[in-house]
Write a protein that holds these residues in place. Structure first.
Motif, mmCIF file in Angstrom:
data_model
loop_
_atom_site.group_PDB
_atom_site.id
_atom_site.type_symbol
_atom_site.label_atom_id
_atom_site.label_comp_id
_atom_site.label_asym_id
_atom_site.label_seq_id
_atom_site.Cartn_x
_atom_site.Cartn_y
_atom_site.Cartn_z
ATOM 1 N N ILE A 69 0.869 -1.168 0.000
ATOM 2 C CA ILE A 69 0.000 0.000 0.000
ATOM 3 C C ILE A 69 0.911 1.224 0.000
ATOM 4 O O ILE A 69 1.662 1.449 0.951
ATOM 5 N N ARG A 126 0.562 5.857 1.909
ATOM 6 C CA ARG A 126 -0.441 5.874 2.978
ATOM 7 C C ARG A 126 0.226 5.648 4.317
ATOM 8 O O ARG A 126 -0.376 5.045 5.212
ATOM 9 N N ASP A 182 -13.340 9.169 0.887
ATOM 10 C CA ASP A 182 -14.025 9.118 -0.407
ATOM 11 C C ASP A 182 -13.794 7.792 -1.119
ATOM 12 O O ASP A 182 -12.926 7.018 -0.734
ATOM 13 N N GLY A 185 -12.446 5.091 -3.635
ATOM 14 C CA GLY A 185 -11.185 4.848 -4.342
ATOM 15 C C GLY A 185 -9.930 5.331 -3.650
ATOM 16 O O GLY A 185 -8.896 5.497 -4.292
ATOM 17 N N VAL A 186 -9.989 5.555 -2.330
ATOM 18 C CA VAL A 186 -8.800 6.056 -1.627
ATOM 19 C C VAL A 186 -8.067 4.962 -0.852
ATOM 20 O O VAL A 186 -7.204 5.256 -0.028
ATOM 21 N N GLY A 187 -8.426 3.712 -1.096
ATOM 22 C CA GLY A 187 -7.629 2.618 -0.548
ATOM 23 C C GLY A 187 -8.146 1.994 0.742
ATOM 24 O O GLY A 187 -7.432 1.210 1.369
ATOM 25 N N ALA A 229 -8.583 -1.808 0.050
ATOM 26 C CA ALA A 229 -7.275 -2.392 -0.273
ATOM 27 C C ALA A 229 -6.405 -2.459 0.977
ATOM 28 O O ALA A 229 -5.790 -3.498 1.259
ATOM 29 N N ILE A 258 1.040 5.302 -7.531
ATOM 30 C CA ILE A 258 0.265 4.077 -7.315
ATOM 31 C C ILE A 258 0.025 3.320 -8.625
ATOM 32 O O ILE A 258 0.228 2.111 -8.704
ATOM 33 N N ARG A 266 1.490 -0.419 -10.234
ATOM 34 C CA ARG A 266 0.598 -1.436 -10.793
ATOM 35 C C ARG A 266 0.980 -1.744 -12.245
ATOM 36 O O ARG A 266 1.032 -2.912 -12.649
ATOM 37 N N ALA A 315 -8.009 6.465 -6.700
ATOM 38 C CA ALA A 315 -7.025 5.560 -7.301
ATOM 39 C C ALA A 315 -7.732 4.550 -8.202
ATOM 40 O O ALA A 315 -7.169 4.094 -9.192
ATOM 41 N N ARG A 316 -8.968 4.214 -7.845
ATOM 42 C CA ARG A 316 -9.708 3.277 -8.690
ATOM 43 C C ARG A 316 -9.890 3.857 -10.080
ATOM 44 O O ARG A 316 -9.702 3.174 -11.085
ATOM 45 N N MET A 358 -6.666 3.842 -12.019
ATOM 46 C CA MET A 358 -6.366 2.477 -12.430
ATOM 47 C C MET A 358 -7.255 2.057 -13.606
ATOM 48 O O MET A 358 -6.793 1.442 -14.560
HETATM 49 N N1 LIG Z 1 -2.257 3.169 -1.586
HETATM 50 C C1 LIG Z 1 -2.534 2.301 -2.561
HETATM 51 N N2 LIG Z 1 -1.565 1.511 -3.052
HETATM 52 C C2 LIG Z 1 -1.853 0.619 -4.027
HETATM 53 N N3 LIG Z 1 -3.072 0.474 -4.582
HETATM 54 C C3 LIG Z 1 -4.069 1.256 -4.146
HETATM 55 C C4 LIG Z 1 -3.852 2.196 -3.110
HETATM 56 N N4 LIG Z 1 -5.005 2.848 -2.864
HETATM 57 C C5 LIG Z 1 -5.912 2.342 -3.698
HETATM 58 N N5 LIG Z 1 -5.362 1.380 -4.478
HETATM 59 C C6 LIG Z 1 -6.060 0.633 -5.522
HETATM 60 O O1 LIG Z 1 -7.091 1.477 -6.012
HETATM 61 C C7 LIG Z 1 -8.328 0.768 -6.175
HETATM 62 C C8 LIG Z 1 -9.404 1.365 -5.282
HETATM 63 O O2 LIG Z 1 -9.054 1.228 -3.915
HETATM 64 P P1 LIG Z 1 -10.078 0.674 -2.824
HETATM 65 O O3 LIG Z 1 -10.936 -0.360 -3.419
HETATM 66 O O4 LIG Z 1 -9.291 0.282 -1.629
HETATM 67 O O5 LIG Z 1 -10.927 1.989 -2.549
HETATM 68 P P2 LIG Z 1 -11.988 2.278 -1.385
HETATM 69 O O6 LIG Z 1 -11.438 3.376 -0.562
HETATM 70 O O7 LIG Z 1 -12.334 1.000 -0.716
HETATM 71 O O8 LIG Z 1 -13.204 2.849 -2.239
HETATM 72 P P3 LIG Z 1 -14.792 2.622 -2.030
HETATM 73 O O9 LIG Z 1 -15.208 3.558 -0.944
HETATM 74 O O10 LIG Z 1 -15.376 3.018 -3.350
HETATM 75 O O11 LIG Z 1 -15.023 1.182 -1.696
HETATM 76 C C9 LIG Z 1 -8.007 -0.670 -5.865
HETATM 77 O O12 LIG Z 1 -7.704 -1.309 -7.079
HETATM 78 C C10 LIG Z 1 -6.773 -0.597 -4.996
HETATM 79 O O13 LIG Z 1 -5.983 -1.752 -5.138
#
Ligand SMILES: Nc1ncnc2c1ncn2[C@@H]1O[C@H](COP(=O)(O)OP(=O)(O)OP(=O)(O)O)[C@@H](O)[C@H]1O
Ligand SMILES: [Mg+2]
Length: 429
Positions: free
Chosen positions: A29, A32, A60, A62-64, A67, A230, A234, A264-265, A268
């Motif tokens: 990760i 972060r 929000d 897609g902020v990880g 993950a 990030i 990938r 990040a989503r 990606m």
């Molecule tokens: N710090 C990070 N390092 C590597 N990959 C990341 C990182 N942050 C996010 N990603 C990648 O970005 C994508 C979205 O992240 P994630 O699913 O964790 O978002 P989320 O915060 O759970 O969003 P949501 O609220 O929509 O569920 C995933 O493919 C994840 O692997």
């Protein structure tokens, strides 16, 4: 060399498409550090065999959050296993975790009940699955606590998208207290809630908030540079070498930053879609034009998704306007939209709303950017009235795609607009 299959492309850019899927948990990760340290601290008691802490993660989309959670649970599990290998039978620690995405068990336009979450949890623990209806609540909860009690040790329960649980008190309150209340004897239960809805926390009842939010971890949005780092990591594994350059990565990051508030989503998805586009058109390396094409495709899909998220009345109204638009009749007055809408609603087995009732939805659709309205003024005799057409961001094809996917029965309904409008007293001549 290459095969003659029609499915083969001249260039291959993607090395491992699995790395772009939602199930994939990144090896690391990135960007972060602060957040991860807080999260690690919150999980340390589990490693040490102490009572677990509950945690609430928010930030929000897609902020990880997901993950980071999957990553740390995997680490925790591995580290506890390693630790156990060095210890005698009396010093073994039992650690189990489950993650439920509450979005998956909630109906598309509503929330999941505590009951439904309990069923989903029971089914995570049991081989022989139970049905999602037909049990008394009490039965389901006692099945759940029975399962939990049998597992022993520490059980971490992650409720992802926890804002999709309505009237959540029963479970969110009881689970962390199960041992105190006496529902389970030995098992220690920790609860982790994840949400991207900021209002969720403040809407929790104080007693639930105090427990669930014992530790609060905020995931801030990424900067463009962080997004680039990030997706670069990938891309390094997911794409073949020399199929992309920094300019393409920066562009994906910048677009995700500008249009999707640092997700990040999104960054990606843009990269993956751009890579596929490049393969389809034979670009090597990926060009900025592939990224822009990817953006178009994703925006198209987003709009379709957001129609699907609307309630049925709104979908039918959009459908009515789209049909009028196909016929070259837009911008069109409310009365004509209502005449068509009425037919569609009946075909869908719905009680059609009155024109006034429909009008509220219509103005809302205008506000949400699905429709565009015009004010017309025909002087003293004609008076003032509004006309509507699909907004510029929306095409008839998107509406049709959305109606198809929503499985509305109106998808196959053919209407003779002319005769409907004539019957409604709206004939042109
Ligand atoms: N710090 C990070 N390092 C590597 N990959 C990341 C990182 N942050 C996010 N990603 C990648 O970005 C994508 C979205 O992240 P994630 O699913 O964790 O978002 P989320 O915060 O759970 O969003 P949501 O609220 O929509 O569920 C995933 O493919 C994840 O692997
Ligand atoms: Mg998530």
């Amino acid at each position: 060399m290459g095969s003659n299959s029609i499915f083969e492309d001249d260039v291959e850019i993607i090395r491992d498409a699995d790395l772009f899927t939602e199930e994939h948990t990144p090896e690391k990760i990135l960007c972060r550090d602060d957040v991860m340290q807080d999260y690690v601290n919150a999980l340390k008691p589990v490693y040490k065999g102490r009572p677990p802490r509950n945690a609430f993660l928010y930030g929000d989309t897609g902020v990880g959050k997901t993950a980071a959670t999957k990553y740390l649970l995997r680490e925790l599990e591995g580290d506890i296993r390693e630790r156990n290998a060095d210890r005698g039978p009396d010093e073994q620690r039992t650690f189990t975790h489950v993650r439920i995405n509450c979005q998956n068990i909630a109906p598309s336009d509503g929330t999941a009940s505590s009951y439904q979450v309990a069923i989903a949890l029971v089914n995570e623990f049991r081989d022989d699955q139970i049905a999602s209806t037909g049990y008394a609540s009490r039965e389901v909860y006692s099945m759940l606590y029975e399962e939990l009690d049998e597992i022993g040790g520490t059980v971490l329960i992650v409720l992802d998208e926890v804002d999709r649980v309505g009237e959540s008190d029963t479970l969110l309150y009881d689970l962390p207290r199960a041992r105190d209340i006496g529902y389970v004897e030995d098992t220690r239960i920790g609860l982790i809630g994840i949400s991207n809805d900021y209002t969720f926390r403040s809407n929790l009842s104080p007693k639930v908030r105090d427990t669930l939010c014992e530790t609060e971890i905020k995931f801030p949005a990424y900067s463009a540079d962080e997004l680039e780092e990030i997706i670069a990591a990938r891309a390094n594994n997911a794409l073949h070498d020399e199929t992309y350059d920094k300019e393409v990565l920066s562009l994906c990051a910048a677009l995700a930053m500008r249009n999707s508030s640092g997700s990040a989503r999104r960054a990606m998805d843009l990269l993956k879609q751009a890579a596929e586009h490049a393969e389809n058109v034979g670009n090597m390396p990926i060009k900025p034009s592939d990224v822009y094409a990817a953006k178009e495709e994703l925006d198209y899909g987003d709009m379709v998704e957001s129609i699907i998220d609307q309630d049925q009345h709104k979908q039918l109204i959009i459908d009515a306007v789209a049909r009028l638009e196909t016929d070259g009749r837009t911008p069109v007055r409310t009365k004509a939209i209502h005449a068509i809408y009425e037919q569609l609603a009946s075909a869908a087995g719905d009680d059609p709303l009155s024109q006034r009732g429909m009008y509220n939805h219509l103005t809302r659709l205008d506000m949400l950017g699905f429709l565009q309205s015009f004010q017309n003024n025909e002087g003293l005799r004609g008076g003032q009235y509004n006309t509507y057409e699909l907004s510029e961001a929306l095409t008839v094809r998107q509406v049709e795609d959305a109606i198809d996917s929503s499985e509305l029965p109106t998808a196959d309904v053919e209407l003779d607009l002319d005769s409907i409008l004539v019957r409604a007293g709206l004939s042109e001549d």
